[in-house]
Write an enzyme that holds these catalytic residues in place. Structure first.
Site, mmCIF file in Angstrom:
data_model
loop_
_atom_site.group_PDB
_atom_site.id
_atom_site.type_symbol
_atom_site.label_atom_id
_atom_site.label_comp_id
_atom_site.label_asym_id
_atom_site.label_seq_id
_atom_site.Cartn_x
_atom_site.Cartn_y
_atom_site.Cartn_z
ATOM 1 N N GLU A 61 -40.827 -41.752 -25.478
ATOM 2 C CA GLU A 61 -41.513 -42.656 -26.396
ATOM 3 C C GLU A 61 -40.705 -42.915 -27.660
ATOM 4 O O GLU A 61 -41.072 -43.785 -28.466
ATOM 5 C CB GLU A 61 -42.899 -42.099 -26.750
ATOM 6 C CG GLU A 61 -42.924 -40.740 -27.407
ATOM 7 C CD GLU A 61 -42.934 -39.571 -26.428
ATOM 8 O OE1 GLU A 61 -43.457 -38.515 -26.801
ATOM 9 O OE2 GLU A 61 -42.406 -39.717 -25.304
ATOM 10 N N CYS A 76 -26.929 -32.951 -23.301
ATOM 11 C CA CYS A 76 -27.031 -31.678 -22.585
ATOM 12 C C CYS A 76 -25.670 -31.233 -22.057
ATOM 13 O O CYS A 76 -25.505 -30.078 -21.657
ATOM 14 C CB CYS A 76 -28.034 -31.765 -21.443
ATOM 15 S SG CYS A 76 -27.513 -32.821 -20.085
ATOM 16 N N PHE A 94 -35.002 -38.599 -24.557
ATOM 17 C CA PHE A 94 -34.587 -39.631 -25.505
ATOM 18 C C PHE A 94 -33.081 -39.820 -25.543
ATOM 19 O O PHE A 94 -32.604 -40.881 -25.955
ATOM 20 C CB PHE A 94 -35.082 -39.270 -26.920
ATOM 21 C CG PHE A 94 -34.310 -38.156 -27.585
ATOM 22 C CD1 PHE A 94 -33.132 -38.409 -28.276
ATOM 23 C CD2 PHE A 94 -34.744 -36.845 -27.512
ATOM 24 C CE1 PHE A 94 -32.412 -37.381 -28.882
ATOM 25 C CE2 PHE A 94 -34.038 -35.819 -28.118
ATOM 26 C CZ PHE A 94 -32.867 -36.085 -28.801
ATOM 27 N N GLU A 142 -30.460 -23.608 -27.815
ATOM 28 C CA GLU A 142 -29.839 -24.935 -27.871
ATOM 29 C C GLU A 142 -30.165 -25.598 -29.209
ATOM 30 O O GLU A 142 -31.335 -25.772 -29.553
ATOM 31 C CB GLU A 142 -30.346 -25.796 -26.718
ATOM 32 C CG GLU A 142 -29.720 -27.162 -26.637
ATOM 33 C CD GLU A 142 -30.229 -27.974 -25.457
ATOM 34 O OE1 GLU A 142 -29.433 -28.697 -24.840
ATOM 35 O OE2 GLU A 142 -31.437 -27.885 -25.142
ATOM 36 N N SER A 160 -36.106 -30.484 -22.201
ATOM 37 C CA SER A 160 -35.886 -29.105 -22.622
ATOM 38 C C SER A 160 -36.248 -28.148 -21.490
ATOM 39 O O SER A 160 -37.045 -28.468 -20.605
ATOM 40 C CB SER A 160 -36.737 -28.781 -23.850
ATOM 41 O OG SER A 160 -38.114 -28.725 -23.507
ATOM 42 N N LYS A 184 -41.454 -42.656 -16.595
ATOM 43 C CA LYS A 184 -42.018 -42.335 -17.912
ATOM 44 C C LYS A 184 -40.855 -42.047 -18.845
ATOM 45 O O LYS A 184 -40.325 -40.950 -18.870
ATOM 46 C CB LYS A 184 -42.942 -41.122 -17.812
ATOM 47 C CG LYS A 184 -44.023 -41.035 -18.903
ATOM 48 C CD LYS A 184 -43.567 -40.794 -20.313
ATOM 49 C CE LYS A 184 -42.930 -39.486 -20.627
ATOM 50 N NZ LYS A 184 -42.541 -39.441 -22.109
#
Length: 499
Positions: free
Chosen positions: A175, A280, A148, A382, A225, A172
């Site tokens: 969402e 990240c 995201f 994280e 992740s 993909k």
């Protein structure tokens, strides 16, 4: 309310009965719904890619490059609209959303050089009358699974090189913010790519597993992740696919006693709190070397944080906006409490922040911890939010050890005026990307992006020449053309050599 559909074979497709709301993080309420696909949706996308890919691969690379140039132009023409839509679904401020798109465009610009990037090697006279040459060929159908936090940049990092070298691609996206990836697919079609070369399948784990398991998908790139990256990598590799899976991070910024503290604080502030820390390559850990450095750095950080402005995505004066969801806000708040429980000193607490008129939005104020230690779980894991932790070190060697021993190894930075210290730091630290007086060391598009340890699974990195290598396979040809005259009758049963 808008419904965000799949993009398959050049058309909007309403496949799958499941729906999920897409929220506006500034308001804390739904603004659209997204269709969630399944294995049948993936099968439909694979069929469209299968039909489109051979002709696209057969097109000469210069013509494909022209399509990619036009694709870049169309994205640039819609930059403002795309950035506003991206910001409304993600929560980052519009200026940061433009940067998200621009970093993706940089990679798209690089792969417009596909005619040069695809050139192989050639050796004349490798043996008596023997020439050897190699060629790069596309894999066929590839896929990308994106997070995201960069809904334009990371899809472009994947799809641009994959398509430029002749593959068809299935994306993909997350969402949580799916609108911009669909618009990218529409713009590529408008730029002249055949329908089916780029397909967007909305979904969750059902779609991820279907992509990883599908026998016709030859390579998958993933960013998310570390736990999911490891899962996707293992499942895809077991199925014989080429895999490139990027995970999480806990990047450190080492501040030496000779650093320009004003510049370092300015850089650390943007790297730690920009995009609400949802990067990240954020810098959530700062490591001052020496107690005097720590005291001076802390004082400057406290003053600077007081001047930060948290606002809605459309506020041009805001330094950052809300986090992406209510669940993620609660997760970050849980880590702040964990840090308190573990004994870290909470200098500034960002919990409880509310923005007038947007009380239901997912806002967090900037948080600062001092005297964090390496055995704390809040340091090891994280957080992915606007939380900065200060871990004090007494020497450069100790600081290098902190970053090197951490389970993540994405990025690291050092702030110093000492060239010898910087050189030894860059050589010795066990992290994939290093910044020297650069707080967010994301490589430019013609190098490659990738971390070490639990930050990266797979042998090839994102974009640059590694991206070209990942989405192609090398074929090497050894040829000899017989001279005219009687055919040779000697037979040989030993391994051929060029001696």
């Amino acid at each position: 309310m808008r419904t965000i559909l799949h993009h398959i074979g050049g058309q909007a497709v309403d496949g799958g009965a499941r729906r999920q709301p897409v929220f506006d993080p500034n308001l804390g309420r739904p603004q659209a719904e997204v269709v969630l696909g399944d294995a049948d949706t993936v099968e439909r996308a694979v069929a469209a890619a299968r039909q489109a890919q051979p002709a696209w691969a057969a097109m000469n690379p210069q013509r494909r490059a022209r399509v990619m140039f036009e694709f870049k132009r169309l994205i640039e023409a819609e930059m403002d609209t795309l950035a506003e839509r991206l910001a409304s679904e993600h929560g980052k401020v519009v200026s940061d959303a433009r940067g998200d798109i621009q970093r993706g465009l940089d990679v798209l610009e690089f792969v417009c050089g596909a005619p040069h990037l695809l050139k192989g090697e050639h050796t004349v006279g490798a043996g008596p009358g023997i020439d050897v040459y190699s060629m790069r060929q596309p894999l066929g159908i590839c896929a990308g699974i994106t997070p995201f936090n960069f809904p334009a940049m990371i899809p472009l990092w994947m799809l641009a090189p994959a398509i430029a070298v002749g593959n068809a691609f299935i994306l993909k996206p997350s969402e949580r913010d799916p609108s911009v990836p669909v618009r990218l697919a529409e713009l590529l079609l408008e730029a002249g790519a055949p329908a089916g070369v780029l397909n967007v399948v909305q979904g969750d784990k059902l779609v991820v597993d279907a992509l990883v398991d599908h026998p016709e998908i030859k390579a998958i790139s993933f960013v998310g992740s570390s736990d999911i990256a490891q899962y996707v990598y293992g499942r895809g590799a077991a199925a014989g696919k080429r895999m490139q899976c990027m995970g999480g991070a806990k990047n450190h910024g080492v501040v030496m006693p000779d650093a320009d503290l004003d510049q370092a604080v300015n850089d650390i502030l943007g790297a730690a709190y920009g995009s609400a820390g949802e990067r990240c390559m954020a810098l959530p850990v700062v490591v001052p070397v020496g107690e005097a450095t720590a005291a001076a750095l802390r004082a400057r950080l406290v003053d600077a944080i007081a001047g930060l402005r948290v606002g809605v995505s459309t506020d041009p004066e805001a330094h950052y906006g809300p986090v992406v969801s209510a669940a993620h806000k609660a997760r970050v708040e849980g880590y702040i409490q964990l840090g308190v429980d573990e004994g870290a000193e909470l200098v500034i607490d960002g919990r409880g922040f509310q923005l007038q008129g947007h009380e239901e939005g997912y806002f967090l104020g900037p948080t600062l911890f001092d005297r964090v230690t390496s055995d704390m779980r809040s340091y090891q894991e994280e957080i992915f939010g606007p939380v900065l932790q200060v871990v004090r070190a007494q020497s450069l060697e100790e600081a290098v050890g902190l970053a090197s021993r951490h389970p993540y190894g994405n990025g690291v930075a050092i702030f110093t005026r000492d060239g010898e210290a910087a050189r030894s730091f860059a050589t010795d630290v066990e992290v994939g990307m290093v910044g020297i007086n650069v707080p967010i060391p994301v490589p430019v598009s013609y190098h490659s992006f990738g971390g070490w340890k639990r930050s990266g699974f797979g042998d090839l990195n994102q974009y640059g020449m590694d991206g070209v290598r990942f989405y192609t396979r090398t074929k090497t040809v050894t040829q000899r053309w017989p001279r005219s005259g009687p055919a040779a009758t000697d037979q040989s049963f030993v391994i051929p050599t060029m001696a």
